[in-house]
Design an enzyme around this catalytic site. Structure first.
Site, PDB file in Angstrom:
ATOM      1  N   ASN A  88       0.870  -1.177   0.000  1.00  0.00           N
ATOM      2  CA  ASN A  88       0.000   0.000   0.000  1.00  0.00           C
ATOM      3  C   ASN A  88       0.908   1.228   0.000  1.00  0.00           C
ATOM      4  O   ASN A  88       1.480   1.576   1.031  1.00  0.00           O
ATOM      5  CB  ASN A  88      -0.887  -0.046   1.263  1.00  0.00           C
ATOM      6  CG  ASN A  88      -1.731   1.196   1.445  1.00  0.00           C
ATOM      7  OD1 ASN A  88      -1.808   2.046   0.549  1.00  0.00           O
ATOM      8  ND2 ASN A  88      -2.374   1.316   2.601  1.00  0.00           N
ATOM      9  N   TRP A  89       1.025   1.849  -1.170  1.00  0.00           N
ATOM     10  CA  TRP A  89       1.954   2.984  -1.284  1.00  0.00           C
ATOM     11  C   TRP A  89       1.395   4.259  -0.644  1.00  0.00           C
ATOM     12  O   TRP A  89       2.079   5.268  -0.555  1.00  0.00           O
ATOM     13  CB  TRP A  89       2.300   3.236  -2.756  1.00  0.00           C
ATOM     14  CG  TRP A  89       3.171   2.170  -3.379  1.00  0.00           C
ATOM     15  CD1 TRP A  89       3.687   1.069  -2.748  1.00  0.00           C
ATOM     16  CD2 TRP A  89       3.623   2.097  -4.742  1.00  0.00           C
ATOM     17  NE1 TRP A  89       4.432   0.327  -3.650  1.00  0.00           N
ATOM     18  CE2 TRP A  89       4.413   0.930  -4.871  1.00  0.00           C
ATOM     19  CE3 TRP A  89       3.444   2.906  -5.870  1.00  0.00           C
ATOM     20  CZ2 TRP A  89       5.017   0.556  -6.077  1.00  0.00           C
ATOM     21  CZ3 TRP A  89       4.031   2.539  -7.069  1.00  0.00           C
ATOM     22  CH2 TRP A  89       4.820   1.375  -7.173  1.00  0.00           C
ATOM     23  N   LYS A  90       0.135   4.253  -0.279  1.00  0.00           N
ATOM     24  CA  LYS A  90      -0.536   5.421   0.332  1.00  0.00           C
ATOM     25  C   LYS A  90      -0.303   6.673  -0.513  1.00  0.00           C
ATOM     26  O   LYS A  90      -0.110   6.567  -1.733  1.00  0.00           O
ATOM     27  CB  LYS A  90      -0.064   5.605   1.784  1.00  0.00           C
ATOM     28  CG  LYS A  90      -0.226   4.319   2.600  1.00  0.00           C
ATOM     29  CD  LYS A  90      -0.059   4.515   4.075  1.00  0.00           C
ATOM     30  CE  LYS A  90      -0.235   3.183   4.775  1.00  0.00           C
ATOM     31  NZ  LYS A  90      -0.111   3.303   6.231  1.00  0.00           N
ATOM     32  N   HIS A  97      -9.562   1.137   5.326  1.00  0.00           N
ATOM     33  CA  HIS A  97      -8.268   1.365   5.976  1.00  0.00           C
ATOM     34  C   HIS A  97      -8.462   2.325   7.155  1.00  0.00           C
ATOM     35  O   HIS A  97      -9.261   3.255   7.081  1.00  0.00           O
ATOM     36  CB  HIS A  97      -7.267   1.937   4.966  1.00  0.00           C
ATOM     37  CG  HIS A  97      -5.870   1.920   5.488  1.00  0.00           C
ATOM     38  ND1 HIS A  97      -5.415   2.859   6.382  1.00  0.00           N
ATOM     39  CD2 HIS A  97      -4.848   1.056   5.289  1.00  0.00           C
ATOM     40  CE1 HIS A  97      -4.158   2.567   6.695  1.00  0.00           C
ATOM     41  NE2 HIS A  97      -3.792   1.480   6.046  1.00  0.00           N
ATOM     42  N   SER A 154       3.388  -2.212  10.477  1.00  0.00           N
ATOM     43  CA  SER A 154       4.839  -2.315  10.685  1.00  0.00           C
ATOM     44  C   SER A 154       5.389  -3.701  10.347  1.00  0.00           C
ATOM     45  O   SER A 154       6.290  -4.192  11.027  1.00  0.00           O
ATOM     46  CB  SER A 154       5.210  -1.895  12.117  1.00  0.00           C
ATOM     47  OG  SER A 154       4.809  -0.551  12.320  1.00  0.00           O
ATOM     48  N   GLU A 210      -5.410  -5.076  10.796  1.00  0.00           N
ATOM     49  CA  GLU A 210      -4.403  -4.043  10.988  1.00  0.00           C
ATOM     50  C   GLU A 210      -4.665  -3.291  12.295  1.00  0.00           C
ATOM     51  O   GLU A 210      -5.467  -2.339  12.321  1.00  0.00           O
ATOM     52  CB  GLU A 210      -4.446  -3.043   9.829  1.00  0.00           C
ATOM     53  CG  GLU A 210      -4.186  -3.667   8.486  1.00  0.00           C
ATOM     54  CD  GLU A 210      -3.607  -2.648   7.497  1.00  0.00           C
ATOM     55  OE1 GLU A 210      -2.531  -2.917   6.964  1.00  0.00           O
ATOM     56  OE2 GLU A 210      -4.213  -1.590   7.297  1.00  0.00           O
ATOM     57  N   GLY A 235       2.357   2.191  10.765  1.00  0.00           N
ATOM     58  CA  GLY A 235       3.292   3.301  10.576  1.00  0.00           C
ATOM     59  C   GLY A 235       4.062   3.701  11.823  1.00  0.00           C
ATOM     60  O   GLY A 235       4.709   4.745  11.854  1.00  0.00           O
ATOM     61  N   GLU A 268      -6.792   4.700   8.195  1.00  0.00           N
ATOM     62  CA  GLU A 268      -6.577   6.126   7.902  1.00  0.00           C
ATOM     63  C   GLU A 268      -7.842   6.741   7.320  1.00  0.00           C
ATOM     64  O   GLU A 268      -8.153   7.906   7.575  1.00  0.00           O
ATOM     65  CB  GLU A 268      -5.374   6.272   6.949  1.00  0.00           C
ATOM     66  CG  GLU A 268      -4.066   6.064   7.705  1.00  0.00           C
ATOM     67  CD  GLU A 268      -2.956   5.435   6.894  1.00  0.00           C
ATOM     68  OE1 GLU A 268      -3.003   5.458   5.652  1.00  0.00           O
ATOM     69  OE2 GLU A 268      -2.015   4.893   7.530  1.00  0.00           O
ATOM     70  N   GLY A 298       2.770  -1.125   4.289  1.00  0.00           N
ATOM     71  CA  GLY A 298       2.831   0.298   3.959  1.00  0.00           C
ATOM     72  C   GLY A 298       4.267   0.731   3.754  1.00  0.00           C
ATOM     73  O   GLY A 298       4.852   0.570   2.683  1.00  0.00           O
ATOM     74  N   GLY A 299       4.881   1.246   4.804  1.00  0.00           N
ATOM     75  CA  GLY A 299       6.234   1.817   4.741  1.00  0.00           C
ATOM     76  C   GLY A 299       7.238   0.964   3.979  1.00  0.00           C
ATOM     77  O   GLY A 299       7.924   1.459   3.064  1.00  0.00           O
TER      78      GLY A 299
HETATM   79  P1  PGA Z   1       2.773   0.186   7.688  1.00  0.00           P
HETATM   80  O1  PGA Z   1       1.311   0.396   7.062  1.00  0.00           O
HETATM   81  O2  PGA Z   1       3.339  -1.074   7.092  1.00  0.00           O
HETATM   82  O3  PGA Z   1       3.548   1.399   7.287  1.00  0.00           O
HETATM   83  O4  PGA Z   1       2.605   0.078   9.169  1.00  0.00           O
HETATM   84  C1  PGA Z   1       0.436  -0.690   6.884  1.00  0.00           C
HETATM   85  C2  PGA Z   1      -0.864  -0.205   6.309  1.00  0.00           C
HETATM   86  O5  PGA Z   1      -1.287   0.905   6.619  1.00  0.00           O
HETATM   87  O6  PGA Z   1      -1.506  -0.921   5.525  1.00  0.00           O
END
Ligand code: PGA
Length: 261
Positions: A9-11, A100, A218, A172, A178, A102, A239-240
């Site tokens: 997930n490149w956000k 998600h 993470s 998640e 993050g 966010e 994500g990251g």
């Molecule tokens: P993260 O994000 O790996 O940076 O913790 C995961 C996500 O939001 O899907």
């Protein structure tokens, strides 16, 4: 033999040219992997909307599938700034992240709204990657499983069993996203066992065993081996670490190795 689903997930990261470069770096390595090694590992990349059309074209004929990070709950009309499921389908997008944390927290998305998105995605042949997870406060007050139940009951409302098997679920924990602090192995194990049992109880053992349950929060190249070893973990939403080709590829190679164990 275990199958894995690894999604990046490149956000809201990467300009168009950064996205192209990152895709090339990932695909160059993946195209050298023996096809047999990838039969048990599905790879999905979710870029931003600006880059998605280009990346679906580049990904065509490769083992990489493309997903969106969001969509709207209606197909067309006066919804300034939104993107619909059939628009995603028209560019060859196969998956879409919904729910998600966010989007739940920053954009106030409710379970009911997420349920509408799940339905419209399924109607348009796009597989929803449904995210669920508790906040730290909810975990501390021993409400984790009440929250997961509420999210699943409502986000999957009116989804028939045949369609349910198409859905990917991503657990998640919000406090792990993050932050660099993933949930512990026993926390992940407990939540994923609970999720599998929920699916067995509400649908059937057969259905439950055919659904990918991903862990996200993470997940990195350093903990992938341990996390992907957990029985009911079928992959990760990353994500990251998915923004760095080497880290993302390392996670994919870990999944390939685990799929052969
Ligand atoms: P993260 O994000 O790996 O940076 O913790 C995961 C996500 O939001 O899907």
């Amino acid at each position: 033999m275990k199958e894995f689903f690894i999604a990046g997930n490149w956000k809201m990261n990467n300009t168009f040219s950064n996205s192209k470069e990152l895709f090339i770096a990932i695909n160059d390595n993946i195209s050298n992997i023996n096809k047999n090694d990838l039969t048990k590992v599905k790879i999905v990349i979710c870029p931003n909307f600006i880059s998605i059309y280009h990346i679906t074209i580049e990904a065509n004929g490769t083992p990489i599938y493309v997903g969106a990070q969001n969509c709207y709950s209606e197909l067309k009309g006066a919804f300034t700034g939104e993107v619909s499921a059939n628009m995603l389908k028209s560019v060859g997008c196969k998956y879409c992240i919904v729910g998600h944390s966010e989007r739940r927290t920053i954009f106030n998305e409710s379970n009911n709204f997420i349920n509408k998105k799940v339905q419209i995605l399924l109607e348009n042949d796009i597989i929803p990657i449904l995210c669920i997870g508790e906040t730290l406060e909810q975990r501390k007050s021993s409400n984790t499983f009440n929250i997961l139940k509420e999210q699943l009951d409502n986000c999957l409302k009116d989804i028939i069993t045949d369609d349910l098997t198409k859905i990917v679920i991503a657990y998640e924990p919000v406090w792990a996203i993050g932050t660099g602090i993933s949930a512990t192995i026993s926390e992940i194990e407990e939540a994923h066992n609970w999720l599998r049992q929920y699916l067995i109880a509400n649908y059937s053992e057969d259905v439950a065993n055919n659904i990918y349950i991903l862990y996200g929060g993470s997940l990195t190249e350093n903990n992938a081996d341990e996390i992907l070893s957990i029985k009911n973990v079928n992959g990760g939403l990353i994500g990251g670490a998915s923004l760095d080709a080497d880290k993302f590829l390392s996670i994919i190679h870990t999944a390939i190795n685990k799929s052969k164990e």
